[in-house]
Motif scaffolding. Structure first.
Motif, short mmCIF file in Angstrom:
data_model
loop_
_atom_site.label_atom_id
_atom_site.label_comp_id
_atom_site.label_asym_id
_atom_site.label_seq_id
_atom_site.Cartn_x
_atom_site.Cartn_y
_atom_site.Cartn_z
N ILE A 1 0.19 4.67 -2.21
CA ILE A 1 0.12 6.00 -1.61
C ILE A 1 1.15 6.92 -2.23
CG2 ILE A 1 0.46 7.30 0.54
CD1 ILE A 1 -0.69 4.88 2.03
N LEU B 1 -8.63 6.31 -1.95
CA LEU B 1 -7.58 7.19 -1.44
C LEU B 1 -7.39 8.42 -2.32
CD1 LEU B 1 -4.70 4.89 -0.15
CD2 LEU B 1 -6.19 6.39 1.16
N PHE C 1 -6.16 3.46 6.57
CA PHE C 1 -5.57 4.59 5.87
C PHE C 1 -6.20 5.86 6.42
CE2 PHE C 1 -5.55 0.94 3.08
CZ PHE C 1 -4.29 0.96 2.48
N VAL D 1 4.08 6.11 6.37
CA VAL D 1 3.61 4.75 6.12
C VAL D 1 4.73 3.76 6.40
CG1 VAL D 1 1.97 5.51 4.36
CG2 VAL D 1 4.26 4.80 3.68
N VAL E 1 -1.11 11.82 4.89
CA VAL E 1 -1.60 10.47 4.61
C VAL E 1 -0.78 9.49 5.44
CG1 VAL E 1 -2.10 8.75 2.84
CG2 VAL E 1 -2.16 11.19 2.25
N THR E 2 -1.47 8.71 6.26
CA THR E 2 -0.78 7.73 7.10
C THR E 2 -1.42 6.36 6.93
OG1 THR E 2 -2.19 8.20 9.00
CG2 THR E 2 -0.17 9.49 8.79
N LEU E 3 -0.67 5.35 7.37
CA LEU E 3 -1.15 3.97 7.27
C LEU E 3 -0.86 3.28 8.59
CD1 LEU E 3 -0.58 1.49 4.36
CD2 LEU E 3 0.12 0.86 6.66
N PRO F 1 0.82 -1.22 0.00
CA PRO F 1 0.00 0.00 0.00
C PRO F 1 0.85 1.27 0.00
CG PRO F 1 -0.14 -1.15 2.11
CD PRO F 1 0.53 -2.07 1.17
#
Length: 381
Positions: A222, A261, A290, A244, A279-281, A218
């Motif tokens: 991203i 996303l 997400f 991430v 944007v983080t995971l 992922p």
């Protein structure tokens, strides 16, 4: 002995109260919505019928009684989302209440007068249904017009960018600048993804969307999306941050993940005037979360309740198609889309997906209405 018309005029409040008790006893399906729909207008309507009978108009058609808008307000019922069958049932209770009330009082009324009363209530329900159908048809036409306008608006930005890139290439000399070619490719990819997302929105219900999972990282998806929208963010002076775990792996539909996303990132950039979009995971047991966070104006609780309603891109303050596409992409993969937001404190959208999404072939049943069912409602905090 009082005539039927005088009885209706003189005992309106008693009859309305009896109807209300009957209505509560029968257990309406939507009590918080339907109470005012009939109760507030029933006194006027009973007096209108009573006055007509008292004036000797019992031999006329009762349809003309309801030609005046002030005597009923089906549009309010539609705005409150009260089904027409609920209103018809409640008007049937009116007839039952009046009939039992007359029997208790041992009142003798002529067949002609009682037939006029019954037909008047029937015509009242029929007029409500006619206005409901007209109102609904006009609303569908307005929504479709706004929907098409929203699609055109969504397409305008990438098409304009694409045109500018082509003009730059045309003005260049010798070999094209590789960076310009790369920007052109990304713009074409964005346009293709948007068109594909809209087509999926039109062709399938959320639980019928085809899902084709594949093993992927992922963080890579991203990174590609952030690169696509980096120019939009820098043009507004926004920081576009990523946090991430690059070793994370999952089995997910790449196209649907990009749908979700990509639209969340695009919306965050669009509605944030200064600060950042992040944007983080996070990996949590059997799911991957997400987060798309922004430093924008935030969203009021009232507005949050409207965000995931049927697509109406032309509404003031609307978010267009992006959130609808994102939400459907989440639901199709067995995931959820949640929102945490307060006015003045930014917004965070959380896309929760299973680590291993199940495959599904699409079920095509023709075009479906672009609305989201109550069984797949998102959560807001």
């Amino acid at each position: 002995m009082a005539s039927f018309g005088e009885l209706l005029c003189n005992h309106t409040d008693e009859l309305v109260n009896r109807w209300y008790e009957w209505w509560k006893k029968e257990g309406p399906e939507l009590p918080e919505m339907t109470e005012a729909v009939i109760k507030d207008h029933l006194p006027i309507q009973l007096r209108v019928i009573g006055e007509a009978l008292r004036e000797g108009r019992g031999s006329e058609s009762p349809r003309k009684l309801w030609e005046h808008h002030r005597r009923l307000d089906p549009e309010q019922r539609v705005r409150d989302e009260v089904p027409i069958e609920e209103v018809v049932r409640e008007y049937a209770y009116v007839i039952e209440v009046v009939r039992s009330w007359l029997n208790e009082r041992d009142e003798q009324v002529s067949v002609q007068d009682y037939s006029f009363f019954s037909l008047a209530i029937f015509e009242l329900a029929a007029e409500s249904a006619r206005r409901f159908a007209k109102y609904q048809a006009e609303q569908v036409a307005r929504d479709r017009s706004e929907y098409v306008a929203g699609i055109a608006h969504q397409l305008r930005t990438p098409v304009t960018t694409l045109s500018l890139h082509v003009q730059q290439l045309e003005r260049g000399h010798g070999s094209p600048d590789p960076r310009a070619v790369e920007r052109l490719r990304r713009t074409v990819d964005r346009l293709s993804r948007l068109v594909d997302g809209i087509l999926r929105l039109e062709r399938f219900k959320p639980d019928e969307l085809p899902v084709h999972p594949e093993a992927l990282a992922p963080a890579q998806v991203i990174g590609q999306l952030v690169a696509d929208y980096e120019h939009d963010a820098s043009r507004k002076g926004l920081r576009l941050d990523i946090s991430v775990n690059r070793s994370a792996r999952m089995q997910v539909d790449r196209d649907l993940l990009v749908d979700a996303l990509g639209n969340l990132i695009q919306n965050a950039i669009k509605y944030t005037e200064k600060g950042f979009v992040r944007v983080t995971l996070e990996e949590q047991d059997d799911e991957v979360v997400f987060k798309v966070e922004d430093s924008g104006p935030g969203i009021s609780p009232e507005r949050q309740r409207e965000l995931f309603r049927p697509v109406r891109p032309g509404q003031p303050g609307g978010v267009g198609l992006g959130l609808t596409i994102a939400f459907r992409a989440a639901v199709a993969q067995g995931g959820t889309l949640e929102l945490e937001s307060e006015p003045g404190r930014g917004s965070t959208f959380l896309l929760r997906l299973p680590r291993a999404v199940r495959a599904r072939e699409g079920v095509t049943g023709g075009l479906v209405e672009t609305s989201l069912g109550n069984d797949a409602s998102p959560r807001v905090h």
